[in-house]
Scaffold this motif. Structure first.
Motif, PDB file in Angstrom:
ATOM      1  N   ASN A 129     -13.720   3.528  13.414  1.00 25.54           N
ATOM      2  CA  ASN A 129     -14.292   2.216  13.130  1.00 25.54           C
ATOM      3  C   ASN A 129     -13.896   1.744  11.739  1.00 25.54           C
ATOM      4  O   ASN A 129     -13.437   0.625  11.563  1.00 25.54           O
ATOM      5  N   VAL A 130     -14.085   2.635  10.767  1.00 24.74           N
ATOM      6  CA  VAL A 130     -13.793   2.259   9.386  1.00 24.74           C
ATOM      7  C   VAL A 130     -12.284   2.066   9.198  1.00 24.74           C
ATOM      8  O   VAL A 130     -11.842   1.189   8.470  1.00 24.74           O
ATOM      9  N   ALA A 131     -11.501   2.884   9.920  1.00 23.70           N
ATOM     10  CA  ALA A 131     -10.045   2.834   9.749  1.00 23.70           C
ATOM     11  C   ALA A 131      -9.404   1.623  10.426  1.00 23.70           C
ATOM     12  O   ALA A 131      -8.261   1.278  10.124  1.00 23.70           O
TER      13      ALA A 131
ATOM     14  N   ALA B 264      -2.027   8.986   5.843  1.00 21.06           N
ATOM     15  CA  ALA B 264      -2.635   9.697   4.713  1.00 21.06           C
ATOM     16  C   ALA B 264      -3.496   8.746   3.888  1.00 21.06           C
ATOM     17  O   ALA B 264      -4.612   9.079   3.480  1.00 21.06           O
ATOM     18  N   GLU B 265      -2.989   7.528   3.708  1.00 22.03           N
ATOM     19  CA  GLU B 265      -3.728   6.536   2.930  1.00 22.03           C
ATOM     20  C   GLU B 265      -5.034   6.174   3.645  1.00 22.03           C
ATOM     21  O   GLU B 265      -6.096   6.075   3.023  1.00 22.03           O
ATOM     22  N   ILE B 266      -4.916   6.011   4.973  1.00 21.64           N
ATOM     23  CA  ILE B 266      -6.104   5.658   5.756  1.00 21.64           C
ATOM     24  C   ILE B 266      -7.168   6.737   5.603  1.00 21.64           C
ATOM     25  O   ILE B 266      -8.334   6.460   5.327  1.00 21.64           O
ATOM     26  N   LYS B 267      -6.712   8.000   5.719  1.00 26.84           N
ATOM     27  CA  LYS B 267      -7.654   9.111   5.679  1.00 26.84           C
ATOM     28  C   LYS B 267      -8.404   9.128   4.347  1.00 26.84           C
ATOM     29  O   LYS B 267      -9.623   9.262   4.289  1.00 26.84           O
ATOM     30  N   GLN B 268      -7.629   8.935   3.280  1.00 25.75           N
ATOM     31  CA  GLN B 268      -8.237   8.983   1.958  1.00 25.75           C
ATOM     32  C   GLN B 268      -9.234   7.848   1.750  1.00 25.75           C
ATOM     33  O   GLN B 268     -10.351   8.048   1.281  1.00 25.75           O
ATOM     34  N   ARG B 269      -8.813   6.655   2.160  1.00 28.46           N
ATOM     35  CA  ARG B 269      -9.653   5.483   1.955  1.00 28.46           C
ATOM     36  C   ARG B 269     -10.940   5.581   2.785  1.00 28.46           C
ATOM     37  O   ARG B 269     -12.021   5.251   2.305  1.00 28.46           O
ATOM     38  N   VAL B 270     -10.818   6.047   4.032  1.00 26.64           N
ATOM     39  CA  VAL B 270     -12.011   6.165   4.873  1.00 26.64           C
ATOM     40  C   VAL B 270     -12.990   7.149   4.251  1.00 26.64           C
ATOM     41  O   VAL B 270     -14.196   6.900   4.196  1.00 26.64           O
ATOM     42  N   GLN B 271     -12.456   8.255   3.732  1.00 27.90           N
ATOM     43  CA  GLN B 271     -13.344   9.241   3.118  1.00 27.90           C
ATOM     44  C   GLN B 271     -14.051   8.672   1.887  1.00 27.90           C
ATOM     45  O   GLN B 271     -15.250   8.877   1.704  1.00 27.90           O
ATOM     46  N   GLU B 272     -13.307   7.930   1.082  1.00 28.02           N
ATOM     47  CA  GLU B 272     -13.919   7.273  -0.074  1.00 28.02           C
ATOM     48  C   GLU B 272     -15.067   6.359   0.349  1.00 28.02           C
ATOM     49  O   GLU B 272     -16.143   6.376  -0.232  1.00 28.02           O
TER      50      GLU B 272
END
Lengths: 355, 307
Positions: A94-96, A107-115
């Motif tokens: 959902n967030v991604a 990789a960018e998506i993963k990092q941003r979603v975690q943030e």
């Protein structure tokens, strides 16, 4: 990024949803659009987001005219009233979503979603599905999803409307905190005046497709521009009557009214908030009114008293602080006297006079 | 011990309440048993026996003979191939039409919306033979387009195009009718959210709409496919029943049955049993999908409720 709305009008069939509305939200501010249902506040928000098009008028972000841009080009974060989470996607997806449709690297998506999940305090729930979340959690996922696209502005439609009182209170404070951290120009729609006053820097009161009043919460609450605003911002006692020769004769309430010294008599309405009324056991001053206590409700931070004037057939609501209530030892049936500390008199087609 | 006497009257009242409720719903035993045995008898005579009989006849000389009956003549093979071609094409056309129609009806408000909803159901109400005739009147030698088609050497009637057209016509409502309630219940909120997050129309459709409607869509496709493979009347009228060319499976069953020899008779039962098996498979998939779509709708309702 500031948001400027100029002369917006929108019609649905024969219904005028917006009628020549203009407003400005300063960069980094948190603005509340407050009004009853049908006042046009959600339509205005959707036009600002580009989810709806206006019949006339324009929308500017800073100096850029975005009136004819698609929602994608406007880069807004929009949180829907019922969250509208994607039911077949996990919280993470959902967030991604906003980044996936823009083809950002994984990789960018993963990092941003975690943030973002950290920001909305949902780190552990990335693999859950919307149906497995509580209302408050869904609300925060919706917010994280809206923030994921690095929006230039954030728009929220009744963000807390569907939550229970306690969660709503928590989320309000949290939204205010979050806003102070990320400084994103934010507009939110609400019909709850308490919510608007608690969270927003600026409140815009809407009614029937136009703006009734806008200003800081303090200004709007203390100096309501119209009877509607007065009425909408909480419980009021209404007195109908006339003014002439520096006096307001409002049936039960006769008070000096130096703002209108003319001899010509005019219709007027006076509004008094429940907490602006006092109760005494004995008559005092010239304007106290004899009433009978009909109902006493000391639950909450104030005691809510209902009184009735037999002489004028008028029921009034009085809020007393609890100490005063205990001191007076009020019971239903008691004969008491009511006076007003503050009265706002409105004459049709005239500015507000305040005593 | 206090709670016991306090509790008893309540419990007693509750139990008499349910007893009374049940008694009111219950008819005398002879009515109940009469209705149940009646239904079973009707099912037995009209459904179970005939279906079982088809398989009995088809397999009466064992599976080897069954297979020979099915594959002995090239014409039967041809009918199977034609059906396997016509059904997917009609299903594909129906999916395109069904999704488009359901989208229009549930996502837009336009004049004639209710009329469109009604017209979608029309093929259910028209006899397939009449449907076939309507196409003959349009595309036949004396029809509106007949002379033009002839002049351009285009073969519609008595050929593949007409068979696909009538099959699509009689199956038209299946997909749309399944999707309309599903899309209505799910609402447009998620789609609008996708747009607000920067998705274009295509991304929104494939990533949000399709996953949300997939079970309903599959359900429609299964029903549509079963009907498309089994259609007889409309195809009978427009196909010309050219043996080895325009015969579909059901038409071939009819031809073989009327063939007059015991060999064709056996073949017709073998082919009929294939169609019947197809129906049974459809039935089982349908039950499984009904559970899935019911779960989807329930979830949609529960999400709306908690909000």
């Amino acid at each position: 990024m500031s948001i400027v709305v100029k002369n917006l009008s929108k019609q649905f069939g024969s219904f005028k949803a917006l009628d020549d509305v203009s407003l400005e939200a300063q960069s980094g501010s948190l603005l509340a659009l407050l009004g009853p249902s049908g006042s046009g506040k959600t339509t205005l928000l959707r036009i600002i987001a580009g989810l709806e098009s206006a019949d006339r008028g324009s929308v500017l972000y800073e100096a850029e005219d975005v009136t004819h841009q698609s929602p994608k080009d406007r880069q807004v974060g929009f949180v829907f009233q019922h969250y509208a989470l994607f039911r077949h996607m996990s919280v993470f997806e959902n967030v991604a979503f906003g980044m996936r449709v823009r083809n950002r690297p994984g990789a960018e998506i993963k990092q941003r979603v975690q943030e973002l999940l950290h920001l909305v305090r949902l780190e552990g729930l990335a693999q859950r599905y919307p149906s497995q979340l509580s209302g408050g959690q869904r609300q925060r996922v919706a917010l994280a999803r809206a923030l994921a696209v690095q929006p230039r502005i954030l728009l929220l439609d009744e963000p807390f409307g569907a939550l229970d009182a306690k969660v709503r209170q928590e989320l309000r404070q949290w939204l205010r905190q979050l806003h102070d951290e990320i400084h994103l120009t934010t507009i939110f729609v609400t019909h709850d005046q308490e919510e608007a006053f608690e969270v927003a820097d600026r409140v815009v009161v809407m009614r029937g497709g136009h703006i009734e009043q806008s200003g800081s919460p303090q200004e709007v609450f203390d100096h309501p521009a119209t009877p509607f605003v007065m009425d909408f911002l909480g419980n009021v006692n209404v007195f109908h009557g006339r003014v002439e020769n520096g006096m307001a004769m409002l049936g039960a309430l006769n008070i000096a009214y130096p703002e209108y010294p003319h001899a010509e008599s005019r219709d007027a309405t006076a509004y008094v908030r429940p907490h602006e009324l006092d109760i005494e056991r004995f008559p005092f001053g010239t304007s106290s009114l004899e009433v009978r206590v009909t109902q006493v409700n000391p639950a909450g931070s104030v005691a809510k008293i209902r009184v009735f004037s037999e002489q004028f057939g008028l029921a009034l609501n009085v809020d007393l602080n609890l100490e005063r209530y205990i001191e007076l030892q009020l019971k239903p049936g008691d004969q008491v006297y009511v006076s007003a500390r503050r009265v706002r008199v409105f004459m049709p087609n005239a500015p507000e006079y305040s005593i | 011990m206090h709670s016991v006497p306090k509790h008893l009257p309540n419990a007693a009242a509750a139990s008499t309440g349910t007893l009374r409720g049940r008694a009111a719903q219950q008819d005398p035993w002879w009515i109940r048993w009469g209705l149940i045995s009646c239904s079973i008898a009707v099912l037995l005579v009209l459904v179970i026996l005939p279906v079982a009989n088809v398989f009995y006849h088809a397999f009466s000389h064992g599976p080897v003979v069954y297979w020979q009956n099915l594959t002995a003549d090239a014409e039967t093979w041809n009918a199977i191939r034609l059906t396997l071609l016509v059904a997917p094409v009609s299903v594909a056309l129906n999916v395109i039409f069904g999704v488009a129609a359901a989208w229009a009806i549930t996502r837009f408000r336009f004049p004639g919306r209710t009329l469109l909803t009604t017209i979608i159901d029309l093929p259910f109400a028209i006899s397939p033979v009449v449907a076939g005739l309507m196409f003959v009147l349009l595309f036949g030698a004396k029809g509106y387009f007949g002379p033009w088609l002839q002049a351009n050497h285009l073969q519609v009637l008595n050929a593949f195009p007409a068979i696909v057209m009538v099959t699509t016509f009689v199956t038209l409502p299946f997909v749309a009718r399944e999707l309309i309630p599903v899309m209505e219940a799910i609402g447009a909120d998620e789609e609008i959210a996708a747009i607000s997050l920067g998705a274009n129309g295509w991304q929104m459709f494939w990533r949000i709409t399709v996953p949300n409607i997939k079970w309903g869509l599959l359900y429609g496709v299964i029903l549509c496919n079963a009907r498309a493979m089994g259609e007889f009347g409309a195809v009978y009228v427009v196909s010309g029943r050219i043996i080895g060319k325009t015969e579909t499976m059901p038409i071939r069953v009819g031809t073989l049955f009327e063939g007059g020899t015991s060999a064709t008779y056996a073949s017709s039962f073998a082919l009929a049993s294939v169609l019947t098996m197809l129906a049974l498979v459809t039935l089982f998939i349908k039950i499984a999908l009904e559970r899935k779509t019911a779960a989807d709708l329930k979830e949609a309702a529960s999400i709306q409720q908690t909000e």
